[in-house]
Every structure is written in structure tokens, then in C-alpha cells.
Design an enzyme around this catalytic site. Structure first.
Site, PDB file in Angstrom:
ATOM      1  N   ARG A 276       9.270  -0.439   5.200  1.00 30.16           N
ATOM      2  CA  ARG A 276       7.857  -0.727   4.954  1.00 30.16           C
ATOM      3  C   ARG A 276       7.242   0.324   4.021  1.00 30.16           C
ATOM      4  NH1 ARG A 276       5.251  -2.157  10.234  1.00 30.16           N
ATOM      5  NH2 ARG A 276       6.284  -4.153   9.852  1.00 30.16           N
ATOM      6  N   GLY A 277       7.785   1.541   4.063  1.00 29.51           N
ATOM      7  CA  GLY A 277       7.262   2.597   3.213  1.00 29.51           C
ATOM      8  C   GLY A 277       7.393   2.266   1.737  1.00 29.51           C
TER       9      GLY A 277
END
Length: 338
Positions: A276-277
Site C-alpha cells: 500500500r505504501g
């Protein structure tokens, strides 16, 4: 309040203002968490953002703010209505109070109509009002666990499913989550923390001229809100236009392979959990580029948004007592120096 404190008149707090503008440009970034000292303008900035956002077009009379041009995402009533009438509304910015009941948040059966007319009528809740807008939770770290679980489910699916008192229905609930709070009053659950695309640390300014200007503007606003708002009207209009144009440009901003590789290497260097980063970093950099009228995401855009995207995603390292912001800055220097 008819004339909230103008967003453009907020002194300092550049990261907070930028984070809110990025979220307004591209809601898929995933929301903003503003954690820090009391009295630093967090709530003021959220109220100011509400007045700054461009209006949205919705299906006329729809309580869920359904978009008429997106037939696939309409609620049941709008899907069955073939008239296709639409209207402009202010973008919703909805407060979720800490003491709110679950019925108020998700919606419930209208008991008055049920008792008076014997009919089941759904009374939409805060999630319905927040669809296609912003849901703001002050002191989000103090929110009750059952409401946190509920918000996590809805945020993941974009759909609010209500099954109670013989009712069974669902409606769209896609919103940008904005949270604020003071970390001294408690930490945020990791599952909730991960749902915020951007996280910023808001600190009390220490520069004497900055503090003086904050007091000067706030005092002027409190004495005559209308005159203060009129004074900043041109700056507000310029900022609103900037966000509107950024929304139009963001889909066309290019992300070259080099930028994607940089983003990936940075996340690997920091050991951030999941992917997700990287995804949020790319989206935030793209939105920032659109705000700055830059056609291609480069190192400058990635470096500007990386701290607010990655600082809250780091694992705790018992061998490194550096703060998360310091660790991100160190990784930026290492990755971008190569």
C-alpha cells in the site's frame, strides 16, 4: 458557520495544508491523519477545506450524493429513476462525533413513520451524507472500537450494508477519511492507522514572527469574520481554481518507470509492510504534480510527499530509536543518491 476561517489564511502548517489539498485532488490517496499538539489549527483547516471544495453534481434529491454520470455506482432509488435529473451540491464534509451511536453512523429505521404509517423507511446516517465527500473524526484515537471496526469495513468496500429491524439494504459510501488527535491521549489502532493514506505531525510553531502572524489573523477573524473573509476571497478563489484544475489534470500526469522504481526501492529500504505504501506514494506524487502543474512525476514530487505517505507505515525497530520522520529522510538520501 457561514464564513469559516479561510484555508488560504492559515499560517504555516505547510504539510497539513498540502496533505488536505492532495486528498481533495485525488480521493483514492486514502485520507489524511493529522496528529499533534492541541490548538494548532487541525479542526480549523478541515472546516476551511469544506468551504474551499468545488461543488459536485449529484442525482437530484438523492440522500447519498450519487453521481449521475456513473450508473454502476448508484443507489437503488437512483438506479430505478430514469429521469436523470441532477443538481449541484456543496461537497460534503461530515463530522463524526465521538459519542455517535451506531444507528446515527450507519442509519436506521425511522420509528416515527413505522409507528404512524406502519411502513419501513430507512433514515440515512452520517455515512450516507459523507458519500463522495469527507468524513471528519476529531480525536480519532478515542473512537470506540466497534465504530472503528465498522468504518474499516465500509472504507474497504465503499458500501454501507445495513441489516437491522427487518431492513436489509446497502448504499454507496465512498469518502475521504480525515482524522485528527493528540497522541498524548492514546495511540491509534494499527488497522485504522493503515487506512490513512497520508499522516502528518502537526507541531506548535516556534518562530516568533509566525506565532505573531497566527494570532494577528485569528484576532482579525474573530472581530469581524465577514470583513476577514472578504479580504481573503481572491486568494480562496485562486486556491479553489487550483484544486479544480488539478482534478482535471491528475489522470494525465505520467509516472515513468524510473519514478515507480524509486518509490519501490524507498519502501523496501524502509521495510514498510505490504504494498500500500508504493501505491499511495505514486498516487500522492501524481496529485502533487497535478497541483503544481507538472506533467510527469519525478524525484522532486516523490521526495515532497514521501514523509507524509510512509512515516506511519514503518515497523518499530528496537535497535533504532530515531523518529519515523528521521528514518524516512535518511532513506530518501540513500535511495535518491544512487
Amino acid at each position: 458557520m457561514a464564513n469559516p476561517f479561510p484555508f488560504s489564511a492559515i499560517v504555516g502548517q505547510d504539510d497539513m495544508r498540502l496533505a488536505f489539498m492532495i486528498a481533495a485532488t485525488d480521493p483514492s490517496v486514502g485520507g489524511v491523519l493529522a496528529f499533534g499538539d492541541r490548538g494548532t489549527g487541525k479542526s480549523t483547516a478541515v472546516r476551511a477545506l469544506a468551504a474551499l471544495l468545488p461543488k459536485i453534481r449529484v442525482v437530484a434529491g438523492c440522500p447519498y450524493n450519487c453521481a449521475p454520470e456513473k450508473r454502476a455506482g448508484l443507489c437503488g432509488a437512483c438506479t430505478n429513476d430514469a429521469k436523470g435529473k441532477s443538481e449541484l451540491r456543496s461537497a460534503p464534509v461530515v463530522d463524526l462525533p465521538l459519542g455517535a451511536t451506531e444507528d446515527r453512523v450507519v442509519g436506521a429505521l425511522n420509528l416515527e413513520r413505522a409507528l404512524a404509517a406502519g411502513e419501513k423507511h430507512f433514515e440515512p446516517g452520517l455515512l450516507a451524507r459523507a458519500n463522495r465527500g469527507f468524513l471528519y473524526i476529531d480525536e480519532v484515537n478515542l473512537l470506540e472500537d466497534h465504530l472503528v471496526d465498522l468504518l474499516l469495513d465500509v472504507a474497504a468496500s465503499g458500501l454501507n450494508l445495513v441489516e437491522r429491524e427487518g431492513l436489509s439494504l446497502s448504499h454507496p459510501a465512498r469518502f475521504v477519511l480525515i482524522g485528527s488527535g493528540n497522541p498524548e491521549e492514546g495511540e491509534l489502532r494499527p488497522q485504522m492507522l493503515d487506512r490513512f493514506g497520508l499522516a502528518i505531525e502537526v507541531r506548535t510553531p516556534q518562530e516568533i514572527p509566525t506565532r505573531m502572524e497566527v494570532i494577528r489573523r485569528r484576532d482579525a477573524y474573530d472581530r469581524d469574520p465577514d470583513a476577514f473573509h472578504k479580504h481573503w476571497a481572491a486568494a480562496e478563489k485562486k486556491l479553489r481554481t487550483k484544486i479544480t484544475h488539478a482534478r482535471e489534470r491528475v489522470a494525465n500526469v505520467e509516472v515513468p518507470e524510473a519514478a515507480l522504481e524509486r518509490a519501490t526501492r524507498l519502501c523496501v529500504a524502509l521495510g514498510s509492510d505490504g504494498l500500500r505504501g508504493e501505491l499511495t506514494l505514486i498516487r500522492a506524487a501524481r496529485a502533487y504534480a497535478a497541483l503544481e502543474d507538472v506533467a510527469t512525476v519525478g524525484d522532486a514530487e516523490l521526495k515532497r510527499v514521501a514523509p507524509m505517505v510512509l512515516s506511519h507505515r514503518l515497523r518499530r525497530n528496537p535497535l533504532d530509536d530515531s523518529g519515523s520522520a528521521t528514518r524516512v529522510e535518511r532513506a530518501l538520501q540513500e535511495v535518491f543518491a544512487k
